[in-house]
Design a protein around this motif. Structure first.
Motif, PDB file in Angstrom:
ATOM      1  N   TRP A  22       0.837  -1.206   0.000  1.00 45.20           N
ATOM      2  CA  TRP A  22       0.000   0.000   0.000  1.00 45.20           C
ATOM      3  C   TRP A  22       0.870   1.254   0.000  1.00 45.20           C
ATOM      4  N   HIS A  23       1.875   1.281   0.877  1.00 48.01           N
ATOM      5  CA  HIS A  23       2.754   2.451   0.924  1.00 48.01           C
ATOM      6  C   HIS A  23       3.471   2.654  -0.406  1.00 48.01           C
ATOM      7  N   ARG A  24       3.925   1.567  -1.007  1.00 48.55           N
ATOM      8  CA  ARG A  24       4.609   1.656  -2.305  1.00 48.55           C
ATOM      9  C   ARG A  24       3.651   2.227  -3.355  1.00 48.55           C
ATOM     10  N   GLU A  25       2.427   1.703  -3.408  1.00 47.20           N
ATOM     11  CA  GLU A  25       1.433   2.169  -4.394  1.00 47.20           C
ATOM     12  C   GLU A  25       1.061   3.633  -4.175  1.00 47.20           C
ATOM     13  N   GLN A  26       1.099   4.086  -2.916  1.00 47.95           N
ATOM     14  CA  GLN A  26       0.753   5.475  -2.607  1.00 47.95           C
ATOM     15  C   GLN A  26       1.920   6.433  -2.841  1.00 47.95           C
ATOM     16  N   GLY A  27       3.087   5.915  -3.198  1.00 49.34           N
ATOM     17  CA  GLY A  27       4.229   6.759  -3.517  1.00 49.34           C
ATOM     18  C   GLY A  27       5.095   7.176  -2.346  1.00 49.34           C
ATOM     19  N   TYR A  28       4.981   6.496  -1.214  1.00 51.28           N
ATOM     20  CA  TYR A  28       5.825   6.823  -0.065  1.00 51.28           C
ATOM     21  C   TYR A  28       7.282   6.448  -0.356  1.00 51.28           C
ATOM     22  N   ALA A  29       8.211   7.211   0.216  1.00 49.91           N
ATOM     23  CA  ALA A  29       9.640   6.957   0.038  1.00 49.91           C
ATOM     24  C   ALA A  29      10.137   5.845   0.953  1.00 49.91           C
ATOM     25  N   GLY A  30       9.440   5.603   2.046  1.00 48.04           N
ATOM     26  CA  GLY A  30       9.832   4.575   2.994  1.00 48.04           C
ATOM     27  C   GLY A  30       8.783   4.424   4.073  1.00 48.04           C
ATOM     28  N   ILE A  31       9.027   3.460   4.962  1.00 50.55           N
ATOM     29  CA  ILE A  31       8.149   3.224   6.111  1.00 50.55           C
ATOM     30  C   ILE A  31       9.007   3.235   7.358  1.00 50.55           C
ATOM     31  N   GLN A  32       8.574   4.018   8.340  1.00 49.65           N
ATOM     32  CA  GLN A  32       9.273   4.127   9.620  1.00 49.65           C
ATOM     33  C   GLN A  32       8.357   3.648  10.733  1.00 49.65           C
ATOM     34  N   PHE A  33       8.847   2.688  11.498  1.00 49.45           N
ATOM     35  CA  PHE A  33       8.152   2.288  12.724  1.00 49.45           C
ATOM     36  C   PHE A  33       8.861   2.985  13.869  1.00 49.45           C
ATOM     37  N   ASN A  34       8.121   3.748  14.633  1.00 50.54           N
ATOM     38  CA  ASN A  34       8.699   4.590  15.672  1.00 50.54           C
ATOM     39  C   ASN A  34       8.977   3.866  16.981  1.00 50.54           C
ATOM     40  N   ALA A  35       8.291   2.770  17.236  1.00 51.82           N
ATOM     41  CA  ALA A  35       8.359   2.193  18.578  1.00 51.82           C
ATOM     42  C   ALA A  35       8.045   0.698  18.559  1.00 51.82           C
ATOM     43  N   VAL A  36       8.997  -0.103  18.081  1.00 51.84           N
ATOM     44  CA  VAL A  36       8.831  -1.551  18.105  1.00 51.84           C
ATOM     45  C   VAL A  36       9.522  -2.052  19.382  1.00 51.84           C
ATOM     46  N   VAL A  37       8.754  -2.616  20.279  1.00 52.80           N
ATOM     47  CA  VAL A  37       9.299  -3.079  21.559  1.00 52.80           C
ATOM     48  C   VAL A  37      10.318  -4.190  21.295  1.00 52.80           C
ATOM     49  N   GLU A  38      11.535  -3.998  21.813  1.00 49.75           N
ATOM     50  CA  GLU A  38      12.616  -4.927  21.485  1.00 49.75           C
ATOM     51  C   GLU A  38      12.346  -6.356  21.943  1.00 49.75           C
ATOM     52  N   THR A  39      11.535  -6.545  22.965  1.00 50.03           N
ATOM     53  CA  THR A  39      11.213  -7.898  23.427  1.00 50.03           C
ATOM     54  C   THR A  39      10.077  -8.536  22.628  1.00 50.03           C
ATOM     55  N   ASN A  40       9.489  -7.796  21.707  1.00 54.88           N
ATOM     56  CA  ASN A  40       8.460  -8.344  20.811  1.00 54.88           C
ATOM     57  C   ASN A  40       9.189  -9.024  19.647  1.00 54.88           C
ATOM     58  N   GLU A  41       9.817 -10.151  19.956  1.00 53.43           N
ATOM     59  CA  GLU A  41      10.727 -10.803  19.021  1.00 53.43           C
ATOM     60  C   GLU A  41      10.033 -11.242  17.736  1.00 53.43           C
ATOM     61  N   ALA A  42       8.778 -11.668  17.820  1.00 54.37           N
ATOM     62  CA  ALA A  42       8.066 -12.098  16.607  1.00 54.37           C
ATOM     63  C   ALA A  42       7.925 -10.930  15.637  1.00 54.37           C
ATOM     64  N   ALA A  43       7.564  -9.749  16.156  1.00 54.23           N
ATOM     65  CA  ALA A  43       7.410  -8.579  15.287  1.00 54.23           C
ATOM     66  C   ALA A  43       8.763  -8.141  14.730  1.00 54.23           C
ATOM     67  N   VAL A  44       9.779  -8.065  15.576  1.00 53.74           N
ATOM     68  CA  VAL A  44      11.102  -7.640  15.112  1.00 53.74           C
ATOM     69  C   VAL A  44      11.586  -8.583  14.007  1.00 53.74           C
ATOM     70  N   HIS A  45      11.424  -9.877  14.216  1.00 54.06           N
ATOM     71  CA  HIS A  45      11.850 -10.863  13.208  1.00 54.06           C
ATOM     72  C   HIS A  45      11.069 -10.685  11.905  1.00 54.06           C
ATOM     73  N   LEU A  46       9.750 -10.492  12.003  1.00 55.49           N
ATOM     74  CA  LEU A  46       8.930 -10.303  10.803  1.00 55.49           C
ATOM     75  C   LEU A  46       9.383  -9.072  10.031  1.00 55.49           C
ATOM     76  N   TRP A  47       9.560  -7.954  10.728  1.00 54.40           N
ATOM     77  CA  TRP A  47       9.949  -6.725  10.019  1.00 54.40           C
ATOM     78  C   TRP A  47      11.316  -6.893   9.364  1.00 54.40           C
ATOM     79  N   GLN A  48      12.245  -7.521  10.064  1.00 51.78           N
ATOM     80  CA  GLN A  48      13.563  -7.738   9.467  1.00 51.78           C
ATOM     81  C   GLN A  48      13.470  -8.670   8.265  1.00 51.78           C
ATOM     82  N   ALA A  49      12.616  -9.681   8.329  1.00 53.96           N
ATOM     83  CA  ALA A  49      12.437 -10.592   7.196  1.00 53.96           C
ATOM     84  C   ALA A  49      11.870  -9.862   5.980  1.00 53.96           C
ATOM     85  N   LEU A  50      11.121  -8.793   6.226  1.00 51.60           N
ATOM     86  CA  LEU A  50      10.545  -7.995   5.138  1.00 51.60           C
ATOM     87  C   LEU A  50      11.466  -6.856   4.699  1.00 51.60           C
ATOM     88  N   GLY A  51      12.675  -6.783   5.260  1.00 52.37           N
ATOM     89  CA  GLY A  51      13.657  -5.804   4.817  1.00 52.37           C
ATOM     90  C   GLY A  51      13.832  -4.594   5.703  1.00 52.37           C
TER      91      GLY A  51
END
Length: 165
Positions: A107-136
Motif C-alpha cells: 500500500w505504501h509503495r502504491e501510494q508513492g511513499y519513500a519509505g516506512i518508519q516504525f517509531n516504537a517496536v518493543v525490542e522484546t516483541n521478538e516475533a514482530a522484530v523478526h517479521l519486520w527484518q524478514a521484510l527488509g
C-alpha cells in the motif's frame, strides 16, 4: 472453504476488533496505549482517516487482525509512512501478521511513499522484530528503557525503517 481477505475497515468491524485490541493493550507488552481506554477512545485512535487507512484481515467474516497506516508525520514528513498492527491472539501463528505487513508495504509503495518508519517496536516483541527484518526493515536505532513492559520491566524501543525508493 476459507474466505480470507484484507479490506478497508468500517465502524461495523469495531465490535470484533475491540476485544483483542483491549486484550493486547492490557497485556502490556507491545503498545503504550493507556490501560483505561474506553472502546470509543480506542476506536478514535485506531480507525484512520484519509490519507491514512485502517484495514482488517477477515476469514469467513471473522476479523483476525487489523492494521492502520498512513504518513508518519504531517507536512514535510508525509513522504515517509508508518503503520501499526494487531492480531487476535487466537489467530497467532496463522500468517495474519505477515499478510497484513505485506499489504501495508504494498500500500505504501502504491501510494508513492519513500519509505516506512516504525517509531516504537518493543525490542522484546521478538516475533514482530523478526517479521519486520524478514521484510527488509532495519533497526536504525534503539531508545534504551523507553517502554515499561509488564513482564520484563524497562526495555528498549526500536526505530525501524524500510526504504521504498
Amino acid at each position: 472453504m476459507s474466505d480470507r481477505r484484507i479490506r478497508a475497515a468500517t465502524d461495523d468491524d469495531w465490535p470484533q476488533i475491540w476485544p483483542f485490541f483491549a486484550a493486547i493493550v492490557a497485556e502490556g507488552e507491545t503498545y503504550a496505549y493507556p490501560d483505561d481506554l474506553t472502546s470509543g477512545q480506542a476506536r478514535d485512535l485506531w480507525m484512520e482517516r484519509p490519507p491514512g487507512l485502517t484495514v482488517v484481515l477477515e476469514d469467513d467474516r471473522r476479523v483476525l487482525g487489523t492494521a492502520k497506516m498512513g504518513p508518519n508525520r504531517p507536512a514535510r514528513g508525509d513522504h515517509v509512512g508508518t503503520a501499526s498492527f494487531m492480531v487476535d491472539p487466537a489467530a497467532a501463528g496463522r500468517g495474519v501478521g505477515r499478510a497484513l505487513a505485506t499489504y501495508v508495504v504494498d500500500w505504501h509503495r502504491e501510494q508513492g511513499y519513500a519509505g516506512i518508519q516504525f517509531n516504537a517496536v518493543v525490542e522484546t516483541n521478538e516475533a514482530a522484530v523478526h517479521l519486520w527484518q524478514a521484510l527488509g526493515f532495519e533497526i536504525v536505532g534503539t531508545v534504551p528503557g523507553a517502554f515499561r513492559s509488564a513482564r520484563h520491566g524497562r526495555v528498549g524501543l526500536h526505530v525501524m525503517y524500510l526504504p521504498l525508493g
